[in-house]
Design an enzyme around this catalytic site. Structure first.
Site, short mmCIF file in Angstrom:
data_model
loop_
_atom_site.label_atom_id
_atom_site.label_comp_id
_atom_site.label_asym_id
_atom_site.label_seq_id
_atom_site.Cartn_x
_atom_site.Cartn_y
_atom_site.Cartn_z
N VAL A 94 1.21 -6.20 2.48
CA VAL A 94 -0.26 -6.10 2.54
C VAL A 94 -0.58 -4.79 3.24
CG1 VAL A 94 -0.79 -8.57 2.51
CG2 VAL A 94 -0.38 -7.43 4.69
N SER A 95 -1.75 -4.24 2.97
CA SER A 95 -2.14 -2.98 3.58
C SER A 95 -2.59 -3.19 5.01
CB SER A 95 -3.28 -2.33 2.78
OG SER A 95 -2.82 -1.94 1.52
#
Length: 197
Positions: free
Chosen positions: A13-14
């Site tokens: 995930v960012s």
């Protein structure tokens, strides 16, 4: 008898996103991954420690599994580079959402098509950029942003401030520009006057 491939998951995930890798990790475990590398990093970055650790540990016959293709990389160029590294290690690749599996002939063909489209897209971007630059040159544009002020307006600002009729702040408000812009206009005008003298 065929050996069962060792499935290795990669979940990402960012940074800054209000989410976690939990859903991805659950899907990867359900798909049979025996190890899952989890990372919090932008998909556009190449310097992702867990990604490099995973690639470094790949052995022939392993299969890298991701929940979705963009979890591996958001850049098509980087994605293809990562795929080359996976292939060089003798490993395969699967994306659960897009149903891509390079351990099959159809999956390998799909990745080759993705690569061909990426190459085509790069060629189209180069052509559009060249055409746009040629059009700009034909219209007399050299480059950079268009000036916000016409030459007549710049002269009026410079003359008004230099003569003391108006302050730099007044002219900045009048023409909707910053005071440093007015200062630069006035300085250039004074330099021209000095050169002309």
């Amino acid at each position: 008898m065929d050996t069962i491939p060792y499935l290795i998951g990669y979940a990402r995930v960012s940074k800054g996103e209000e989410q976690s890798n939990v859903a991805q990790a659950r899907a990867l475990n359900a798909a049979g991954c025996r190890r899952v590398f989890e990372e919090t990093a932008s998909g556009g970055r190449w310097d992702r420690p867990k990604l490099h650790e995973m690639i470094g540990q790949l052995r022939e016959g392993d299969v890298v599994v991701v929940w979705k293709l963009d979890r591996l990389s958001r850049s098509l160029k980087d994605l293809l580079h990562i795929m080359d590294r996976i292939e060089a290690a003798g490993a395969g690749f699967r994306s659960l959402t897009e149903a891509i599996d390079t351990t099959s002939a159809a999956g390998r063909m799909m990745m080759q098509m993705v690569g061909s489209f990426a190459e085509f897209e790069r060629a189209m971007i180069r052509e559009r950029t060249s055409a746009g630059l040629a059009q700009a040159r034909a219209e007399g544009r050299i480059g950079g942003r268009r000036r916000k002020l016409a030459d007549k307006q710049r002269r009026e600002i410079a003359e008004s401030v230099t003569s003391g009729r108006k302050s730099g702040a007044e002219m900045a408000r009048l023409y909707g520009v910053s005071e440093p812009t007015v200062s630069r206009i006035v300085a250039a005008y004074r330099q021209q006057l000095g050169e002309a003298a």
